[in-house]
Design a protein around this motif. Structure first.
Motif, PDB file in Angstrom:
ATOM      1  N   ILE A 132     -27.618  32.440  19.618  1.00  0.00           N
ATOM      2  CA  ILE A 132     -26.704  31.387  20.161  1.00  0.00           C
ATOM      3  C   ILE A 132     -26.454  30.259  19.290  1.00  0.00           C
ATOM      4  O   ILE A 132     -25.521  29.101  19.339  1.00  0.00           O
ATOM      5  CB  ILE A 132     -27.429  30.832  21.457  1.00  0.00           C
ATOM      6  N   ILE A 133     -27.181  30.181  17.972  1.00  0.00           N
ATOM      7  CA  ILE A 133     -27.037  29.090  17.107  1.00  0.00           C
ATOM      8  C   ILE A 133     -25.724  28.993  16.486  1.00  0.00           C
ATOM      9  O   ILE A 133     -25.271  27.820  16.524  1.00  0.00           O
ATOM     10  CB  ILE A 133     -28.138  29.105  16.003  1.00  0.00           C
ATOM     11  N   GLU A 134     -24.999  29.849  16.081  1.00  0.00           N
ATOM     12  CA  GLU A 134     -23.962  29.869  15.607  1.00  0.00           C
ATOM     13  C   GLU A 134     -22.592  29.504  16.520  1.00  0.00           C
ATOM     14  O   GLU A 134     -22.109  28.452  16.201  1.00  0.00           O
ATOM     15  CB  GLU A 134     -23.328  31.077  14.937  1.00  0.00           C
ATOM     16  N   PRO A 135     -22.630  30.112  17.695  1.00  0.00           N
ATOM     17  CA  PRO A 135     -21.593  29.397  18.713  1.00  0.00           C
ATOM     18  C   PRO A 135     -21.947  27.921  19.114  1.00  0.00           C
ATOM     19  O   PRO A 135     -21.067  27.289  19.444  1.00  0.00           O
ATOM     20  CB  PRO A 135     -21.629  30.424  19.913  1.00  0.00           C
ATOM     21  N   LEU A 136     -23.303  27.600  19.114  1.00  0.00           N
ATOM     22  CA  LEU A 136     -23.718  26.468  19.413  1.00  0.00           C
ATOM     23  C   LEU A 136     -23.073  25.431  18.467  1.00  0.00           C
ATOM     24  O   LEU A 136     -22.578  24.310  18.752  1.00  0.00           O
ATOM     25  CB  LEU A 136     -25.277  26.399  19.543  1.00  0.00           C
ATOM     26  N   THR A 139     -19.261  25.175  18.696  1.00  0.00           N
ATOM     27  CA  THR A 139     -18.714  24.074  19.659  1.00  0.00           C
ATOM     28  C   THR A 139     -19.017  22.676  19.552  1.00  0.00           C
ATOM     29  O   THR A 139     -17.993  22.016  19.866  1.00  0.00           O
ATOM     30  CB  THR A 139     -19.417  24.872  21.089  1.00  0.00           C
ATOM     31  N   LEU A 140     -19.951  22.519  19.059  1.00  0.00           N
ATOM     32  CA  LEU A 140     -20.356  20.912  18.852  1.00  0.00           C
ATOM     33  C   LEU A 140     -19.699  20.367  17.780  1.00  0.00           C
ATOM     34  O   LEU A 140     -19.249  19.261  17.939  1.00  0.00           O
ATOM     35  CB  LEU A 140     -21.983  20.908  18.358  1.00  0.00           C
ATOM     36  N   LEU A 141     -19.203  21.234  16.701  1.00  0.00           N
ATOM     37  CA  LEU A 141     -18.199  20.594  15.665  1.00  0.00           C
ATOM     38  C   LEU A 141     -16.919  20.579  15.964  1.00  0.00           C
ATOM     39  O   LEU A 141     -16.101  19.883  15.356  1.00  0.00           O
ATOM     40  CB  LEU A 141     -18.544  21.424  14.364  1.00  0.00           C
ATOM     41  N   SER A 142     -16.564  21.358  17.313  1.00  0.00           N
ATOM     42  CA  SER A 142     -15.097  21.532  17.362  1.00  0.00           C
ATOM     43  C   SER A 142     -14.764  20.234  18.467  1.00  0.00           C
ATOM     44  O   SER A 142     -15.931  19.452  18.686  1.00  0.00           O
ATOM     45  CB  SER A 142     -14.879  22.627  18.121  1.00  0.00           C
ATOM     46  N   SER A 143     -13.540  20.251  18.941  1.00  0.00           N
ATOM     47  CA  SER A 143     -13.264  19.208  19.785  1.00  0.00           C
ATOM     48  C   SER A 143     -13.349  19.478  21.281  1.00  0.00           C
ATOM     49  O   SER A 143     -13.105  19.085  22.315  1.00  0.00           O
ATOM     50  CB  SER A 143     -11.796  18.667  19.805  1.00  0.00           C
ATOM     51  N   VAL A 144     -13.755  21.030  21.362  1.00  0.00           N
ATOM     52  CA  VAL A 144     -13.765  21.404  22.826  1.00  0.00           C
ATOM     53  C   VAL A 144     -15.269  21.608  23.274  1.00  0.00           C
ATOM     54  O   VAL A 144     -15.926  22.433  23.611  1.00  0.00           O
ATOM     55  CB  VAL A 144     -13.173  22.839  22.862  1.00  0.00           C
ATOM     56  N   LEU A 145     -15.899  20.519  23.788  1.00  0.00           N
ATOM     57  CA  LEU A 145     -17.298  20.423  23.872  1.00  0.00           C
ATOM     58  C   LEU A 145     -17.431  20.883  25.274  1.00  0.00           C
ATOM     59  O   LEU A 145     -18.584  21.231  25.835  1.00  0.00           O
ATOM     60  CB  LEU A 145     -17.804  18.900  23.754  1.00  0.00           C
ATOM     61  N   ALA A 146     -16.410  20.723  26.072  1.00  0.00           N
ATOM     62  CA  ALA A 146     -16.792  21.628  27.606  1.00  0.00           C
ATOM     63  C   ALA A 146     -17.206  22.825  27.812  1.00  0.00           C
ATOM     64  O   ALA A 146     -17.677  23.270  28.481  1.00  0.00           O
ATOM     65  CB  ALA A 146     -15.325  21.525  28.381  1.00  0.00           C
ATOM     66  N   ASP A 147     -16.876  23.717  26.323  1.00  0.00           N
ATOM     67  CA  ASP A 147     -17.328  25.034  26.266  1.00  0.00           C
ATOM     68  C   ASP A 147     -18.939  25.178  25.894  1.00  0.00           C
ATOM     69  O   ASP A 147     -19.328  26.266  26.080  1.00  0.00           O
ATOM     70  CB  ASP A 147     -16.653  25.750  25.078  1.00  0.00           C
ATOM     71  N   ILE A 154     -29.587  27.082  26.820  1.00  0.00           N
ATOM     72  CA  ILE A 154     -29.578  25.649  26.416  1.00  0.00           C
ATOM     73  C   ILE A 154     -29.740  24.940  27.765  1.00  0.00           C
ATOM     74  O   ILE A 154     -29.361  25.156  28.824  1.00  0.00           O
ATOM     75  CB  ILE A 154     -28.380  25.313  25.845  1.00  0.00           C
ATOM     76  N   SER A 155     -30.339  23.537  27.790  1.00  0.00           N
ATOM     77  CA  SER A 155     -30.251  22.602  28.826  1.00  0.00           C
ATOM     78  C   SER A 155     -29.668  21.468  28.049  1.00  0.00           C
ATOM     79  O   SER A 155     -29.757  21.120  26.786  1.00  0.00           O
ATOM     80  CB  SER A 155     -31.614  22.139  29.213  1.00  0.00           C
ATOM     81  N   TYR A 156     -28.671  20.641  28.738  1.00  0.00           N
ATOM     82  CA  TYR A 156     -27.798  19.626  27.809  1.00  0.00           C
ATOM     83  C   TYR A 156     -27.194  18.748  29.156  1.00  0.00           C
ATOM     84  O   TYR A 156     -27.646  18.943  30.348  1.00  0.00           O
ATOM     85  CB  TYR A 156     -26.570  20.325  27.321  1.00  0.00           C
ATOM     86  N   ARG A 157     -26.741  17.570  28.833  1.00  0.00           N
ATOM     87  CA  ARG A 157     -25.996  16.596  29.794  1.00  0.00           C
ATOM     88  C   ARG A 157     -24.757  16.810  29.532  1.00  0.00           C
ATOM     89  O   ARG A 157     -23.972  17.211  28.662  1.00  0.00           O
ATOM     90  CB  ARG A 157     -26.437  15.223  29.208  1.00  0.00           C
ATOM     91  N   ASP A 158     -24.012  16.984  30.737  1.00  0.00           N
ATOM     92  CA  ASP A 158     -22.580  17.087  30.787  1.00  0.00           C
ATOM     93  C   ASP A 158     -21.868  15.472  30.443  1.00  0.00           C
ATOM     94  O   ASP A 158     -22.678  14.531  30.281  1.00  0.00           O
ATOM     95  CB  ASP A 158     -22.018  17.659  32.143  1.00  0.00           C
ATOM     96  N   ILE A 159     -20.482  15.636  30.749  1.00  0.00           N
ATOM     97  CA  ILE A 159     -20.038  14.089  30.459  1.00  0.00           C
ATOM     98  C   ILE A 159     -20.147  12.975  31.330  1.00  0.00           C
ATOM     99  O   ILE A 159     -20.121  11.779  30.914  1.00  0.00           O
ATOM    100  CB  ILE A 159     -18.538  14.353  30.333  1.00  0.00           C
ATOM    101  N   ASP A 160     -20.888  13.295  32.470  1.00  0.00           N
ATOM    102  CA  ASP A 160     -21.150  12.475  33.489  1.00  0.00           C
ATOM    103  C   ASP A 160     -22.704  12.180  33.435  1.00  0.00           C
ATOM    104  O   ASP A 160     -23.296  11.394  34.320  1.00  0.00           O
ATOM    105  CB  ASP A 160     -20.989  12.978  35.065  1.00  0.00           C
ATOM    106  N   GLY A 161     -23.340  12.876  32.178  1.00  0.00           N
ATOM    107  CA  GLY A 161     -24.979  12.357  32.323  1.00  0.00           C
ATOM    108  C   GLY A 161     -25.679  13.299  32.985  1.00  0.00           C
ATOM    109  O   GLY A 161     -26.980  13.119  33.176  1.00  0.00           O
ATOM    110  N   VAL A 162     -25.073  14.088  33.707  1.00  0.00           N
ATOM    111  CA  VAL A 162     -25.777  15.236  34.485  1.00  0.00           C
ATOM    112  C   VAL A 162     -26.548  16.390  33.740  1.00  0.00           C
ATOM    113  O   VAL A 162     -25.952  16.897  32.770  1.00  0.00           O
ATOM    114  CB  VAL A 162     -25.013  16.048  35.430  1.00  0.00           C
TER     115      VAL A 162
END
Length: 561
Positions: A132-136, A139-147, A154-162
């Motif tokens: 998963i490291i390469e697609p991660l 994605t983080l370097l792209s402008s499409v973080l929603a993906d 992974i565990s992460y925060r969405d745009i609303d902080g959830v």
């Protein structure tokens, strides 16, 4: 600027071991064409370029801050937790746009809770990261973080902080696809190099989180792949004119899949390559067939996880090793000139003094046999039966830990962190005895039996080992005893506290003084103790005599031959 910078934080270890998981991820991203860097902070402590003092964190900030990156990725253990959190806070303060990622054992065990407690961490990876490291990163370097929600593990925060967690990816079945670990021999300080032989354990010991981290599924690299890595590193060392290292094959139970060893042996016989290696495993997996293969492939040592000398506790902790099998396996390994190391544990909540004394008896016997014994106090790990069953009120702080002292010297306040994040600094309350007091006693006795096995043997020959009396003598007289600072006479006097008849035989005194001289010389190269070859020959001759007496006693009890 780096696309991603991989950082191996301080973990308070003393060996120059390769951070294998992090190096795998670094190699994958580097080979994929991203601008990638790697900083091994732990190694800087090993080499002495960094020290545990009030300047530690500032020095780390300067090192990492001089290597700007868009993404910073850390491996996370309990031992490295304060270091990682402090560094991530610094990175966020320096550049709020930077992205911080954690992975590793503690991240797998506590991903969502860490994100909840620390907003300086953006993403927590769980389980394996190689797929998963390469697609991660992409994605983080792209402008499409929603993906990012499409990336597993992974565990992460969405745009609303959830805080959200994605599905877990299947484990990698074929570990031969993992990158080849490459090292520069001149940069590696240790005579032992660690190589990953596989992952996972099918056993369910109640104190160990490894089975959960690897989903109770043991997997192995093939013997052919292991050999190719060893062969490659041996050629590198030969090219640099450096002596070959000993290889430590990392796996919870290397011998669980004998086909790996058989294939490794085939490659050794085909090529004639000679090398030494060791591994950890269970005593009940030392079969006659495995012994033949271990000997023919160059096995140098085996590290046995024994844990307790109490038959009752063997069942409770779900280890289930009978003493007869333990001793039989050790003697077979030694007969094949394979060095044996063993680990014991103490402080299990259900353990009483009889159980503890059984472990101390076992430790004595193992030392008489010439086994190198390591011993540790129970630490309550998350996702283990013993750890999850214990309320936080049962956690007891161990301020005698070397980790604790190094953290304090470096300006940290361990009490400011949740207990589960620093579980290695805690043990569990024992309702049968005072675990913190007995921790000091056990560490004293471990030093004694490790450095003075022949003296302890002669001491106990005067009478049966009475642990209550031994503890009482230590508690009243020897709590602050310093072996390294002792004179010969004070050493003899300390042994006489345990038994007044000790040393009346001139040979007993001679052995104790000689053992003391050997220990002082090994621990201080400037020590001027003059030990003759004849003295050493006599000493080891006496050791062999004691070893034979111990084997005869065990054979009479268990019937090995």
């Amino acid at each position: 600027m780096y696309d991603i910078l991989f950082i191996n934080p301080p973990n308070h270890g003393r060996e120059d071991f390769i951070p294998l998981g992090l190096r795998n991820l670094y190699t994958i991203i580097r080979d994929a064409g991203y601008k990638t860097g790697f900083i091994d902070i732990q190694k800087l402590f090993i080499t002495g370029e960094l020290e545990f003092n009030h300047d530690s964190m500032e020095n780390i900030y300067n090192i990492i801050g001089s290597a700007e990156a868009k993404i910073y990725a850390f491996t996370l253990w309990n031992t490295s937790f304060p270091w990682v959190i402090s560094t991530c806070k610094y990175l966020k303060q320096s550049d709020s746009r930077s992205i911080t990622i954690i992975g590793g054992p503690l991240s797998t065990l506590s991903s969502e809770q860490i994100l909840k407690d620390y907003d300086c961490i953006d993403i927590a990876c769980r389980f394996e990261g190689e797929l998963i490291i390469e697609p991660l990163v992409n994605t983080l370097l792209s402008s499409v973080l929603a993906d990012i929600g499409n990336i597993q593990n992974i565990s992460y925060r969405d745009i609303d902080g959830v805080i959200k967690s994605t599905d877990s990816a299947p484990l990698i079945d074929n570990l031969d696809i993992l990158p080849m670990i490459d090292i520069t021999p001149t940069d590696f300080r240790s005579p032992v190099i660690n190589l990953e032989a596989g992952r996972g354990c099918s056993f369910h010991c109640y104190y160990c989180s490894s089975c959960f981290i690897w989903k109770f599924k043991p997997r192995y690299k093939s013997g052919k792949r292991l050999f190719s890595e060893i062969e490659h590193i041996c050629s590198q060392y030969k090219r640099e004119g450096i002596n070959q290292p000993v290889f430590h094959l990392e796996h919870d139970n290397f011998l669980m899949k004998p086909e790996v060893l058989t294939e490794l042996d085939s490659r050794v016989q085909e090529t004639g390559l000679k090398f030494k290696y060791g591994f950890a495993g269970r005593a009940d997996l030392i079969t006659d067939k495995n012994l033949e293969l271990l000997k023919s492939t160059g096995c140098f040592y085996v590290y046995l996880g024994i844990e307790t000398g109490s038959a009752r506790m063997q069942k409770i902790i779900n280890k289930n090793l009978p003493l007869k099998k333990i001793f039989s396996s050790i003697l077979k390994l030694q007969k094949n000139r394979i060095m044996v190391n063993a680990n014991l544990m103490y402080g299990f909540p259900e353990e009483n003094l009889d159980d503890l004394h059984a472990s101390l008896d076992l430790m004595n016997t193992l030392r008489y046999l010439g086994v190198n014994v390591y011993i540790s106090m129970l630490s309550p790990e998350s996702k283990t039966p013993v750890g999850d069953a214990a309320p936080l009120s049962d956690y007891l702080f161990n301020d005698s830990s070397r980790y604790y002292k190094e953290l304090i010297h470096s300006g940290f306040k361990p009490e400011e962190y949740k207990k589960v994040y620093l579980n290695h600094l805690y043990t569990l309350e024992n309702r049968h005895y005072d675990i913190l007091i007995y921790n000091q006693f056990v560490q004293f006795w471990h030093t004694l039996i490790t450095d003075y096995p022949l003296t302890v043997y002669t001491l106990n020959s005067h009478n049966d080992c009475d642990w209550k009396n031994i503890f009482s003598v230590w508690n009243n007289n020897l709590k602050n005893w310093n072996f390294s600072g002792a004179s010969n006479q004070s050493l003899i006097d300390s042994f006489r506290l345990f038994n007044q008849n000790f040393g009346q035989n001139e040979k007993e005194t001679e052995i104790a003084v000689l053992e003391h001289s050997i220990n002082m010389r090994s621990k201080n190269s400037n020590n001027d103790n003059d030990i003759s070859r004849e003295q050493l020959m006599e000493y080891y001759g006496y050791y062999n005599k004691i070893r034979k007496e111990t084997i005869d006693r065990l054979n009479a009890m268990h019937g090995f031959y």
